[in-house]
Design a protein around this motif. Structure first.
Motif, PDB file in Angstrom:
ATOM      1  N   SER A 128       0.849  -1.192   0.000  1.00 51.57           N
ATOM      2  CA  SER A 128       0.000   0.000   0.000  1.00 51.57           C
ATOM      3  C   SER A 128       0.881   1.237   0.000  1.00 51.57           C
ATOM      4  N   TYR A 129       0.520   2.216  -0.852  1.00 45.84           N
ATOM      5  CA  TYR A 129       1.288   3.445  -1.025  1.00 45.84           C
ATOM      6  C   TYR A 129       0.305   4.602  -0.943  1.00 45.84           C
ATOM      7  N   LYS A 149       7.810   0.978   6.026  1.00 46.15           N
ATOM      8  CA  LYS A 149       8.934   1.911   6.022  1.00 46.15           C
ATOM      9  C   LYS A 149       8.436   3.277   5.555  1.00 46.15           C
ATOM     10  N   HIS A 150       9.138   4.328   5.985  1.00 46.24           N
ATOM     11  CA  HIS A 150       8.808   5.685   5.556  1.00 46.24           C
ATOM     12  C   HIS A 150       9.964   6.248   4.734  1.00 46.24           C
ATOM     13  N   GLN A 157       3.772   0.223   2.921  1.00 44.95           N
ATOM     14  CA  GLN A 157       3.381  -0.895   3.771  1.00 44.95           C
ATOM     15  C   GLN A 157       3.342  -2.175   2.941  1.00 44.95           C
ATOM     16  N   ARG A 158       3.937  -3.233   3.492  1.00 45.30           N
ATOM     17  CA  ARG A 158       3.914  -4.538   2.813  1.00 45.30           C
ATOM     18  C   ARG A 158       3.268  -5.586   3.698  1.00 45.30           C
ATOM     19  N   ASP A 200      18.842  -1.330   0.392  1.00 50.25           N
ATOM     20  CA  ASP A 200      18.767   0.119   0.630  1.00 50.25           C
ATOM     21  C   ASP A 200      17.622   0.511   1.567  1.00 50.25           C
ATOM     22  N   GLY A 201      17.288  -0.364   2.483  1.00 51.68           N
ATOM     23  CA  GLY A 201      16.241  -0.037   3.443  1.00 51.68           C
ATOM     24  C   GLY A 201      14.833  -0.158   2.910  1.00 51.68           C
TER      25      GLY A 201
END
Length: 232
Positions: free
Chosen positions: A66-67, A133-134, A91-92, A154-155
């Motif tokens: 989700s984006y 992650k943000h 969000q995954r 890369d995070g």
């Protein structure tokens, strides 16, 4: 070869509380020409009215990202994942052997606008999981920021799929050029604004498939927010 998919060509469903545009076949929208692209199975462009949302329902063997573009999205799932995500958050949820979840507009006064993206997993029957992650605007300004990948490089959030997902912001003279490996496919989705993709002008909701192209060029952005998918 570059194949364009214009915003108005997508499937559309207006349920009152939910306005949804489907890039690929989904629910009652069936289009044999647009069922998936490699591992990319769903891009739903969803706007949910205040206080409304998707009640608890189940998924299995799917990687769901989700984006959020505008507003706040509240998520809860049976794997223990849950939070309120806002613009900049990715969000995954790995459905794996089975997960139940709900998604609601966290606001009682403002709408939430987000992209729900599904990838076909490269492994089935795995345990369900959740990650978030943000990514600040500065990380995406005039560059491709990796936000999802199989190895969490890369995070980025980790997805169990043969795909990498990037996000970028472009405006004015900003330009991105990147080589494309001969065994890779690229799908570009314009989330907001407009820009040029390999010389073709695209606007909000438009998309482009790149097949056998050796280079991706994004330029002439007009307050553009774009998602780029590298697929194999």
């Amino acid at each position: 070869m570059i194949e364009l998919r214009r915003a108005h060509e997508r499937g559309h469903a207006d349920h009152g509380w939910l306005d949804s545009w489907h890039s690929f076949s989904f629910a009652d929208y069936r289009d044999p020409e647009h069922t998936q692209f490699r591992a990319l199975r769903v891009i739903n462009d969803d706007t949910v009215q205040p206080g409304q949302g998707f009640g608890t329902h189940g998924h299995s063997d799917m990687e769901i990202v989700s984006y959020v573009l505008e507003g706040a999205l509240a998520h809860q799932d049976s794997s223990g994942g849950g939070s309120v995500i806002r613009p900049g958050s990715v969000q995954r949820m790995s459905a794996g052997t089975g997960v139940r979840h709900s998604e609601f507009n966290a606001s009682q006064s403002e709408r939430v606008h987000f992209l729900q993206i599904w990838f076909l997993p490269n492994r089935t029957g795995t345990p369900p999981g959740y990650e978030e992650k943000h990514f600040d605007e500065a990380e995406k300004r005039g560059k491709l920021r990796l936000v999802a990948s199989p190895d969490g490089a890369d995070g980025s959030v980790r997805i169990q799929a043969d795909a990498r997902m990037f996000a970028a912001l472009l405006d004015g003279e900003e330009r991105i050029e990147q080589a494309v490996a001969s065994d890779r496919f690229v799908y570009v989705h314009v989330a907001q604004g407009g820009l040029s993709v390999n010389g073709r002008d695209l606007v909000t909701g438009d998309a482009a498939k790149l097949i056998d192209e050796d280079r991706l060029v994004l330029e002439r952005g007009r307050k553009a927010e774009v998602l780029v998918f590298e697929l194999w």
